[in-house]
Design a protein around this motif. Structure first.
Motif, PDB file in Angstrom:
ATOM      1  N   GLU A 100       0.837  -1.192   0.000  1.00 10.01           N
ATOM      2  CA  GLU A 100       0.000   0.000   0.000  1.00 10.01           C
ATOM      3  C   GLU A 100       0.873   1.243   0.000  1.00 10.01           C
ATOM      4  O   GLU A 100       2.001   1.231   0.512  1.00 10.01           O
ATOM      5  CB  GLU A 100      -0.918   0.030   1.227  1.00 10.01           C
ATOM      6  CG  GLU A 100      -1.980  -1.042   1.236  1.00 10.01           C
ATOM      7  CD  GLU A 100      -2.919  -0.928   2.423  1.00 10.01           C
ATOM      8  OE1 GLU A 100      -2.572  -0.176   3.375  1.00 10.01           O
ATOM      9  OE2 GLU A 100      -3.978  -1.574   2.410  1.00 10.01           O
ATOM     10  N   ALA A 101       0.362   2.323  -0.577  1.00 16.26           N
ATOM     11  CA  ALA A 101       1.075   3.597  -0.565  1.00 16.26           C
ATOM     12  C   ALA A 101       1.167   4.118   0.868  1.00 16.26           C
ATOM     13  O   ALA A 101       0.254   3.912   1.674  1.00 16.26           O
ATOM     14  CB  ALA A 101       0.352   4.603  -1.451  1.00 16.26           C
ATOM     15  N   SER A 102       2.272   4.792   1.188  1.00 16.14           N
ATOM     16  CA  SER A 102       2.426   5.353   2.528  1.00 16.14           C
ATOM     17  C   SER A 102       1.403   6.460   2.749  1.00 16.14           C
ATOM     18  O   SER A 102       0.923   7.103   1.802  1.00 16.14           O
ATOM     19  CB  SER A 102       3.839   5.905   2.710  1.00 16.14           C
ATOM     20  OG  SER A 102       4.021   7.067   1.915  1.00 16.14           O
ATOM     21  N   CYS A 103       1.081   6.698   4.009  1.00 19.02           N
ATOM     22  CA  CYS A 103       0.086   7.732   4.340  1.00 19.02           C
ATOM     23  C   CYS A 103       0.546   9.107   3.872  1.00 19.02           C
ATOM     24  O   CYS A 103      -0.240   9.897   3.333  1.00 19.02           O
ATOM     25  CB  CYS A 103      -0.178   7.738   5.842  1.00 19.02           C
ATOM     26  SG  CYS A 103      -0.984   6.237   6.441  1.00 19.02           S
ATOM     27  N   ALA A 104       1.845   9.404   4.064  1.00 18.38           N
ATOM     28  CA  ALA A 104       2.362  10.715   3.685  1.00 18.38           C
ATOM     29  C   ALA A 104       2.289  10.915   2.171  1.00 18.38           C
ATOM     30  O   ALA A 104       1.852  11.973   1.690  1.00 18.38           O
ATOM     31  CB  ALA A 104       3.798  10.872   4.178  1.00 18.38           C
ATOM     32  N   TYR A 105       2.712   9.890   1.416  1.00 17.01           N
ATOM     33  CA  TYR A 105       2.666  10.024  -0.044  1.00 17.01           C
ATOM     34  C   TYR A 105       1.226  10.109  -0.532  1.00 17.01           C
ATOM     35  O   TYR A 105       0.891  10.911  -1.412  1.00 17.01           O
ATOM     36  CB  TYR A 105       3.373   8.851  -0.720  1.00 17.01           C
ATOM     37  CG  TYR A 105       3.144   8.817  -2.211  1.00 17.01           C
ATOM     38  CD1 TYR A 105       3.643   9.825  -3.032  1.00 17.01           C
ATOM     39  CD2 TYR A 105       2.380   7.817  -2.800  1.00 17.01           C
ATOM     40  CE1 TYR A 105       3.411   9.825  -4.399  1.00 17.01           C
ATOM     41  CE2 TYR A 105       2.143   7.805  -4.154  1.00 17.01           C
ATOM     42  CZ  TYR A 105       2.651   8.814  -4.954  1.00 17.01           C
ATOM     43  OH  TYR A 105       2.409   8.810  -6.306  1.00 17.01           O
ATOM     44  N   LEU A 106       0.345   9.301   0.037  1.00 19.47           N
ATOM     45  CA  LEU A 106      -1.045   9.297  -0.412  1.00 19.47           C
ATOM     46  C   LEU A 106      -1.708  10.643  -0.144  1.00 19.47           C
ATOM     47  O   LEU A 106      -2.474  11.151  -0.983  1.00 19.47           O
ATOM     48  CB  LEU A 106      -1.801   8.176   0.301  1.00 19.47           C
ATOM     49  CG  LEU A 106      -3.170   7.808  -0.278  1.00 19.47           C
ATOM     50  CD1 LEU A 106      -3.062   7.389  -1.738  1.00 19.47           C
ATOM     51  CD2 LEU A 106      -3.799   6.685   0.536  1.00 19.47           C
ATOM     52  N   ALA A 107      -1.408  11.262   0.993  1.00 21.81           N
ATOM     53  CA  ALA A 107      -1.983  12.576   1.294  1.00 21.81           C
ATOM     54  C   ALA A 107      -1.516  13.613   0.280  1.00 21.81           C
ATOM     55  O   ALA A 107      -2.310  14.448  -0.195  1.00 21.81           O
ATOM     56  CB  ALA A 107      -1.581  12.997   2.702  1.00 21.81           C
ATOM     57  N   ASP A 108      -0.235  13.567  -0.079  1.00 23.97           N
ATOM     58  CA  ASP A 108       0.299  14.497  -1.079  1.00 23.97           C
ATOM     59  C   ASP A 108      -0.336  14.256  -2.444  1.00 23.97           C
ATOM     60  O   ASP A 108      -0.716  15.196  -3.150  1.00 23.97           O
ATOM     61  CB  ASP A 108       1.818  14.340  -1.161  1.00 23.97           C
ATOM     62  CG  ASP A 108       2.416  15.153  -2.301  1.00 23.97           C
ATOM     63  OD1 ASP A 108       2.427  16.400  -2.198  1.00 23.97           O
ATOM     64  OD2 ASP A 108       2.856  14.548  -3.296  1.00 23.97           O
ATOM     65  N   ASP A 129      -9.843   3.094  -2.104  1.00 28.57           N
ATOM     66  CA  ASP A 129      -9.767   2.353  -3.365  1.00 28.57           C
ATOM     67  C   ASP A 129      -8.528   2.703  -4.178  1.00 28.57           C
ATOM     68  O   ASP A 129      -8.298   2.103  -5.237  1.00 28.57           O
ATOM     69  CB  ASP A 129     -11.012   2.631  -4.212  1.00 28.57           C
ATOM     70  CG  ASP A 129     -12.258   2.001  -3.627  1.00 28.57           C
ATOM     71  OD1 ASP A 129     -12.119   1.039  -2.841  1.00 28.57           O
ATOM     72  OD2 ASP A 129     -13.365   2.467  -3.940  1.00 28.57           O
ATOM     73  N   LEU A 130      -7.753   3.654  -3.713  1.00 32.58           N
ATOM     74  CA  LEU A 130      -6.580   4.103  -4.462  1.00 32.58           C
ATOM     75  C   LEU A 130      -5.261   3.612  -3.888  1.00 32.58           C
ATOM     76  O   LEU A 130      -4.264   3.532  -4.594  1.00 32.58           O
ATOM     77  CB  LEU A 130      -6.541   5.639  -4.508  1.00 32.58           C
ATOM     78  CG  LEU A 130      -7.681   6.329  -5.252  1.00 32.58           C
ATOM     79  CD1 LEU A 130      -7.606   7.831  -5.029  1.00 32.58           C
ATOM     80  CD2 LEU A 130      -7.611   6.013  -6.743  1.00 32.58           C
ATOM     81  N   LYS A 131      -5.231   3.274  -2.606  1.00 29.38           N
ATOM     82  CA  LYS A 131      -3.948   3.080  -1.940  1.00 29.38           C
ATOM     83  C   LYS A 131      -3.270   1.752  -2.227  1.00 29.38           C
ATOM     84  O   LYS A 131      -2.064   1.618  -2.008  1.00 29.38           O
ATOM     85  CB  LYS A 131      -4.121   3.248  -0.436  1.00 29.38           C
ATOM     86  CG  LYS A 131      -5.034   2.229   0.217  1.00 29.38           C
ATOM     87  CD  LYS A 131      -5.188   2.536   1.700  1.00 29.38           C
ATOM     88  CE  LYS A 131      -6.114   1.550   2.396  1.00 29.38           C
ATOM     89  NZ  LYS A 131      -6.261   1.882   3.842  1.00 29.38           N
ATOM     90  N   ALA A 132      -3.994   0.748  -2.724  1.00 35.53           N
ATOM     91  CA  ALA A 132      -3.380  -0.556  -2.980  1.00 35.53           C
ATOM     92  C   ALA A 132      -2.353  -0.452  -4.099  1.00 35.53           C
ATOM     93  O   ALA A 132      -2.629   0.093  -5.171  1.00 35.53           O
ATOM     94  CB  ALA A 132      -4.434  -1.583  -3.331  1.00 35.53           C
ATOM     95  N   LEU A 133      -1.166  -0.982  -3.868  1.00 32.04           N
ATOM     96  CA  LEU A 133      -0.101  -1.005  -4.878  1.00 32.04           C
ATOM     97  C   LEU A 133       0.086  -2.403  -5.470  1.00 32.04           C
ATOM     98  O   LEU A 133       0.757  -2.562  -6.482  1.00 32.04           O
ATOM     99  CB  LEU A 133       1.223  -0.542  -4.274  1.00 32.04           C
ATOM    100  CG  LEU A 133       1.238   0.853  -3.663  1.00 32.04           C
ATOM    101  CD1 LEU A 133       2.628   1.164  -3.115  1.00 32.04           C
ATOM    102  CD2 LEU A 133       0.818   1.902  -4.694  1.00 32.04           C
TER     103      LEU A 133
END
Length: 368
Positions: free
Chosen positions: A318-326, A345-349
């Motif tokens: 999953e994308a990191s919280c910091a990167y996903l927020a940016d 629905d976006l965070k899964a890598l």
């Protein structure tokens, strides 16, 4: 120093009296032909559990703290029969320090092939799929045929399909000889390939894309697998329709999806900022090597539309919280088709998805 692995409660699933939790791929346990490979110790808080079971005999009946480390999965039981997800105790696996790895390209390729074959065999075991005589199709094998040959060693009728399938070269012989020294199961198919310097008559190789599997009959496959391949296809919808056509009623599908932007692995969702036209142009420029914008819910919906029933989804990155927020701050202001999608629905890598073709069951390679 020993390796300590905290077992995540959100990854634990019931398995009869036991519980199943996946382990990292560099932690390989026992298997058929090598029942003493695992040195894993299991703890509940400070209490060591056990004894360890060596072979996979009636795993759902494990109880009393017994456990089985089988290939890349841990089956364990709680001594008092409580739910490990809610009983407030910490469960951890401890492994002695492993021997140093050979990191040469040849050794890495050998470990990858064995790992891949063991994974597919473990999934068949977990889901009660017979191995001997089962027709398995792999979409997009790696640059060699090692893993398909290892599956053929186990009695599977293996086919591989790729627009540009691997061809034999003398480098394969050295790789396969190295694998023979590490593979502790039947090895007849691999030895036969070495003798004849090729895989004709051992593995069926189709120089066909997944979108047009013209050499395969309707309902001819019992198991279909792919590993980070479907996100690179020219026509995903056409490929899923073909996979449905060649699958028997009840056939199992195991697909690993890599959902990252292959152009920028450090910022793995940047491709979602592009419009569809922009991304399509980027795909053509990269010869379809950038991955895909398609998100996991879209993959699942597409397979569902073609008659597949979802059995299991295991997100593995999953994308990191910091990167996903940016990313979200930029995505919401873009013209991307994903600008209004919910964060969940976006965070899964990446994810392993297990599905079945609707309409039947498989016993001995034939629909019930």
């Amino acid at each position: 120093m020993d390796t300590v692995i905290d077992l995540p409660v959100d990854k634990m699933t019931p398995y009869g009296k036991a519980w199943l939790v996946p382990l990292p791929l560099n932690v390989c346990g026992n298997a058929e032909g090598c029942p003493d490979r695992s040195r894993l110790r299991l703890f509940e808080d400070d209490r060591e559990l056990g004894p360890a079971q060596r072979i996979a005999v009636y795993v759902p009946g494990l109880d009393g703290g017994r456990f089985l480390h089988w290939i890349y999965e841990l089956y364990f039981s709680v001594p008092d029969g409580s739910d490990p997800r809610t009983n407030g105790r910490r469960y951890r696996a401890v492994l002695p320090q492993p021997a140093a790895f050979d990191h040469s390209p040849l050794a890495v390729a050998a470990r990858y092939a064995i790992t891949t074959a063991e994974q597919y065999l473990a999934m068949c075991l977990r889901h009660g799929i017979p191995v001997d005589g089962t027709a398995l199709l792999e979409i997009g094998p790696c640059g060699n045929m090692a893993a398909p040959l290892l599956l053929a060693c186990m009695g599977m009728r293996v086919s591989v399909a790729d627009r540009y399938p691997p061809q034999w070269d003398d480098g394969h012989a050295e790789l396969y000889e190295m694998i023979l020294g590490q593979w502790k199961r039947p090895d007849g198919a691999l030895r036969a390939a070495l003798r004849q310097r090729g895989w004709d008559g051992i593995v069926t190789v189709l120089a066909e894309p997944a979108e047009r599997l013209t050499s395969l009959d309707d309902g001819s496959m019992d198991v279909v697998v792919s590993n980070a391949v479907l996100e690179h296809l020219y026509d995903l919808g056409g490929a899923v329709a073909e996979l449905a056509r060649v699958s028997r009623p009840g056939a199992w599908h195991f697909h690993q999806f890599d959902l990252r932007d292959h152009k920028n692995m450090a910022k793995p969702l940047e491709h979602l900022l592009l419009t569809k036209a922009e991304f399509d142009a980027s795909l053509r420029d990269s010869r379809w090597q950038r991955g895909c914008q398609t998100r996991l819910p879209e993959f699942l919906q597409l397979f569902g539309q073609h008659g597949f029933d979802l059995q299991f989804v295991q997100p593995d990155a999953e994308a990191s919280c910091a990167y996903l927020a940016d990313l979200l701050s930029r995505l919401r202001a873009s013209d991307s088709p994903y600008r209004t999608w919910p964060e969940a629905d976006l965070k899964a890598l990446g994810a392993l998805v297990v599905m079945r073709r609707a309409g039947g069951d498989i016993h001995g390679g034939t629909p019930a």
